[in-house]
Design a protein around this motif. Structure first.
Motif, PDB file in Angstrom:
ATOM      1  N   GLN A 176      39.826  35.126  55.441  1.00  8.11           N
ATOM      2  CA  GLN A 176      38.560  34.640  55.313  1.00  8.11           C
ATOM      3  C   GLN A 176      38.590  33.180  54.528  1.00  8.11           C
ATOM      4  N   GLU A 177      39.399  33.094  53.588  1.00  9.95           N
ATOM      5  CA  GLU A 177      39.271  32.007  52.754  1.00  9.95           C
ATOM      6  C   GLU A 177      40.286  31.050  53.362  1.00  9.95           C
ATOM      7  N   ARG A 178      40.812  31.361  54.318  1.00  3.28           N
ATOM      8  CA  ARG A 178      42.215  30.638  55.003  1.00  3.28           C
ATOM      9  C   ARG A 178      43.307  30.418  54.328  1.00  3.28           C
ATOM     10  N   GLU A 179      43.541  31.321  53.271  1.00  4.35           N
ATOM     11  CA  GLU A 179      44.657  31.225  52.694  1.00  4.35           C
ATOM     12  C   GLU A 179      46.131  32.046  53.330  1.00  4.35           C
ATOM     13  N   LEU A 180      46.400  31.399  54.329  1.00  4.23           N
ATOM     14  CA  LEU A 180      47.222  32.317  55.339  1.00  4.23           C
ATOM     15  C   LEU A 180      48.813  32.690  54.424  1.00  4.23           C
ATOM     16  N   GLU A 181      49.204  31.642  53.795  1.00  2.00           N
ATOM     17  CA  GLU A 181      50.345  32.126  53.247  1.00  2.00           C
ATOM     18  C   GLU A 181      50.208  33.340  52.262  1.00  2.00           C
ATOM     19  N   LYS A 182      49.168  33.416  51.412  1.00  2.00           N
ATOM     20  CA  LYS A 182      48.578  34.386  50.544  1.00  2.00           C
ATOM     21  C   LYS A 182      48.860  35.848  51.492  1.00  2.00           C
ATOM     22  N   ALA A 183      48.116  35.794  52.401  1.00  2.00           N
ATOM     23  CA  ALA A 183      47.765  36.765  53.241  1.00  2.00           C
ATOM     24  C   ALA A 183      49.254  37.171  53.704  1.00  2.00           C
ATOM     25  N   ARG A 184      49.906  36.464  54.297  1.00  2.00           N
ATOM     26  CA  ARG A 184      51.396  36.453  54.893  1.00  2.00           C
ATOM     27  C   ARG A 184      52.265  37.173  53.906  1.00  2.00           C
ATOM     28  N   GLU A 185      52.114  36.880  52.546  1.00  2.00           N
ATOM     29  CA  GLU A 185      53.124  37.561  51.653  1.00  2.00           C
ATOM     30  C   GLU A 185      52.691  38.991  51.580  1.00  2.00           C
ATOM     31  N   LEU A 186      51.438  39.303  51.183  1.00  2.00           N
ATOM     32  CA  LEU A 186      51.123  40.778  51.166  1.00  2.00           C
ATOM     33  C   LEU A 186      51.397  41.416  52.253  1.00  2.00           C
ATOM     34  N   LEU A 187      51.267  40.991  53.458  1.00  2.00           N
ATOM     35  CA  LEU A 187      51.163  41.724  54.964  1.00  2.00           C
ATOM     36  C   LEU A 187      52.900  41.846  55.207  1.00  2.00           C
ATOM     37  N   GLY A 188      53.575  41.008  54.603  1.00  2.00           N
ATOM     38  CA  GLY A 188      55.218  40.906  54.874  1.00  2.00           C
ATOM     39  C   GLY A 188      55.358  40.416  56.353  1.00  2.00           C
ATOM     40  N   ARG A 189      54.379  39.682  56.960  1.00  2.00           N
ATOM     41  CA  ARG A 189      54.503  39.204  58.179  1.00  2.00           C
ATOM     42  C   ARG A 189      53.448  38.045  58.542  1.00  2.00           C
ATOM     43  N   THR A 292      50.487  30.797  61.154  1.00  2.00           N
ATOM     44  CA  THR A 292      51.311  30.531  60.000  1.00  2.00           C
ATOM     45  C   THR A 292      50.873  29.426  58.983  1.00  2.00           C
ATOM     46  N   HIS A 293      50.033  28.682  59.411  1.00  2.00           N
ATOM     47  CA  HIS A 293      49.528  27.395  58.448  1.00  2.00           C
ATOM     48  C   HIS A 293      48.073  27.151  58.795  1.00  2.00           C
ATOM     49  N   GLN A 310      40.934  13.064  66.161  1.00  2.00           N
ATOM     50  CA  GLN A 310      41.388  14.224  65.208  1.00  2.00           C
ATOM     51  C   GLN A 310      42.279  15.155  65.717  1.00  2.00           C
ATOM     52  N   ILE A 311      42.125  15.565  67.020  1.00  2.00           N
ATOM     53  CA  ILE A 311      42.859  16.852  67.828  1.00  2.00           C
ATOM     54  C   ILE A 311      44.374  16.305  67.695  1.00  2.00           C
ATOM     55  N   ALA A 312      44.728  14.955  67.939  1.00  2.00           N
ATOM     56  CA  ALA A 312      45.908  14.256  68.078  1.00  2.00           C
ATOM     57  C   ALA A 312      46.551  14.479  66.827  1.00  2.00           C
ATOM     58  N   ALA A 313      45.782  14.117  65.636  1.00  2.00           N
ATOM     59  CA  ALA A 313      46.406  14.327  64.384  1.00  2.00           C
ATOM     60  C   ALA A 313      46.611  15.522  64.040  1.00  2.00           C
ATOM     61  N   ASP A 314      45.775  16.581  64.411  1.00  5.18           N
ATOM     62  CA  ASP A 314      45.979  18.156  64.024  1.00  5.18           C
ATOM     63  C   ASP A 314      47.296  18.374  64.661  1.00  5.18           C
ATOM     64  N   CYS A 315      47.689  17.786  65.958  1.00  5.39           N
ATOM     65  CA  CYS A 315      48.874  18.354  66.781  1.00  5.39           C
ATOM     66  C   CYS A 315      50.050  18.011  65.967  1.00  5.39           C
ATOM     67  N   GLN A 316      49.866  16.542  65.361  1.00  7.29           N
ATOM     68  CA  GLN A 316      51.007  16.049  64.655  1.00  7.29           C
ATOM     69  C   GLN A 316      51.493  16.912  63.331  1.00  7.29           C
ATOM     70  N   LYS A 317      50.129  17.148  62.581  1.00 12.35           N
ATOM     71  CA  LYS A 317      50.222  17.855  61.497  1.00 12.35           C
ATOM     72  C   LYS A 317      50.951  19.472  61.655  1.00 12.35           C
ATOM     73  N   ALA A 318      50.537  19.886  62.519  1.00 12.17           N
ATOM     74  CA  ALA A 318      50.801  21.302  63.231  1.00 12.17           C
ATOM     75  C   ALA A 318      52.242  21.249  63.163  1.00 12.17           C
ATOM     76  N   ARG A 319      52.794  20.276  63.989  1.00 12.52           N
ATOM     77  CA  ARG A 319      54.322  20.113  64.373  1.00 12.52           C
ATOM     78  C   ARG A 319      55.196  19.972  63.210  1.00 12.52           C
ATOM     79  N   ALA A 320      54.557  19.391  62.279  1.00  9.30           N
ATOM     80  CA  ALA A 320      55.374  18.930  60.924  1.00  9.30           C
ATOM     81  C   ALA A 320      55.356  20.246  60.232  1.00  9.30           C
ATOM     82  N   LEU A 321      54.155  20.877  60.030  1.00 11.47           N
ATOM     83  CA  LEU A 321      54.275  22.188  59.158  1.00 11.47           C
ATOM     84  C   LEU A 321      55.232  23.158  59.658  1.00 11.47           C
TER      85      LEU A 321
END
Length: 325
Positions: A176-189, A292-293, A310-321
């Motif tokens: 809910q806080e959009r902390e995906l990496e922390k959620a992923r660590e606890l889930l293990g996936r 993932t991010h 902004q969507i174009a910038a989002d796509c560029q950032k997503a690819r980099a991540l």
């Protein structure tokens, strides 16, 4: 893995296992703590020649007693069964939970369900496990009941990951806080959303970024915003292993404030970052999206041109991540 359903009455039932090592719980999300319980059950089952078994409940007892309480589920029902199968269990027994079942005293729960129906020879539970009417059955009660049958009881202490106690509630908060990496660590996936593709207004196509709207049901959505992830066309994608057929994508979870007036329902839209799958080819398909991010929060733009930029910038950032992960 065989899935067996157990009605609340009459008990005991006849099940095909001769002897079993059992773990008990709701297993929402099958996070690392759940995985530890299941791992210990499998070890006991393999060493003693027992069947490995998970006993879970439908509906969740908390949901049954407080139906108005909205607790976002980390799993759709079929996702949980797929996860338990991937973790290598022999059986999952889904116990119908209703009023009559909730009135079983701890001794009845143990004798009729665990001992006679499921033929438990070893039981692995978490430190806070309670059972029977009004949750009167404690770990000590379970150990006493099981000792009379020479049935082993193993209690697993709270599990932590990098100093964080693992729990479904902590994972929900992180999502809910959009902390995906922390959620992923606890889930293990990575967190997995899935659902069928449904018709939308095709506004993304007009902006040059065609999207597939997916209908997610009975599952917690992360906080509103834009995410990067991997998407696969599959009706039952793997829970723990990201399929090789996945494509990079961005996912928007939100109310589309730039193009929608008022307070419309939240939509989940996927834009695939490759050109080899056309949007029309996805209608009628089911998508699985591994988040993932987090890219950015939802916001309203002054014009469609600003939104497009902004969507174009989002796509560029997503690819980099995604390239760095």
């Amino acid at each position: 893995m065989k899935v067996l359903r157990s009605p609340s009455t009459p008990i005991p039932h006849s099940f095909p296992m001769e002897a079993s090592a059992i773990t008990i719980g709701n297993f929402d999300g099958c996070h690392r703590g759940h995985q530890e319980l299941i791992s210990r059950v499998r070890v006991r089952a393999q060493s003693q020649g027992y069947s490995s078994l998970c006993l879970t409940f439908d509906p969740n007892p908390k949901q049954f007693f407080k139906p108005d309480r909205q607790v976002g589920k980390l799993f759709q029902s079929q996702q949980k069964l797929r996860a338990l199968a991937e973790l290598g269990l022999d059986f999952t027994v889904i116990q119908e939970f209703n009023y009559s079942f909730s009135q079983l005293k701890p001794n009845e729960f143990y004798q009729m369900l665990l001992k006679q129906s499921l033929r438990a020879r070893a039981i692995v539970v978490g430190h806070d496990f309670r059972f029977g009417k009004n949750r009167e059955g404690t770990i000590e009660v379970l150990q006493k009941l099981a000792a009379a049958d020479d049935c082993a009881v193993e209690v697993v202490e709270p599990q932590d990951w990098k100093g964080q106690v693992i729990s479904s509630s902590a994972i929900r908060s992180y999502l809910q806080e959009r902390e995906l990496e922390k959620a992923r660590e606890l889930l293990g996936r990575p967190y997995l959303l899935e659902g069928p593709v449904v018709s939308g207004k095709k506004l993304g196509r007009q902006l040059g970024f065609p999207t597939a709207n997916i209908m997610t049901s009975d599952q917690l959505l992360p906080g509103l915003g834009v995410y990067a992830g991997l998407v696969v066309v599959a009706k039952e994608p793997s829970i723990f292993k990201i399929p090789a057929a996945c494509k990079p994508c961005i996912l928007n979870i939100g109310r589309r404030p730039t193009v929608s007036g008022g307070e419309p329902a939240v939509t989940t839209e996927v834009h695939i970052l490759t050109d080899d799958i056309g949007p029309d080819a996805l209608y009628g398909e089911t998508l699985g999206v591994y988040l993932t991010h987090f890219v950015r929060a939802e916001q309203k733009f002054a014009s469609l041109d600003e939104l497009k930029q902004q969507i174009a910038a989002d796509c560029q950032k997503a690819r980099a991540l995604l390239e760095r992960s």
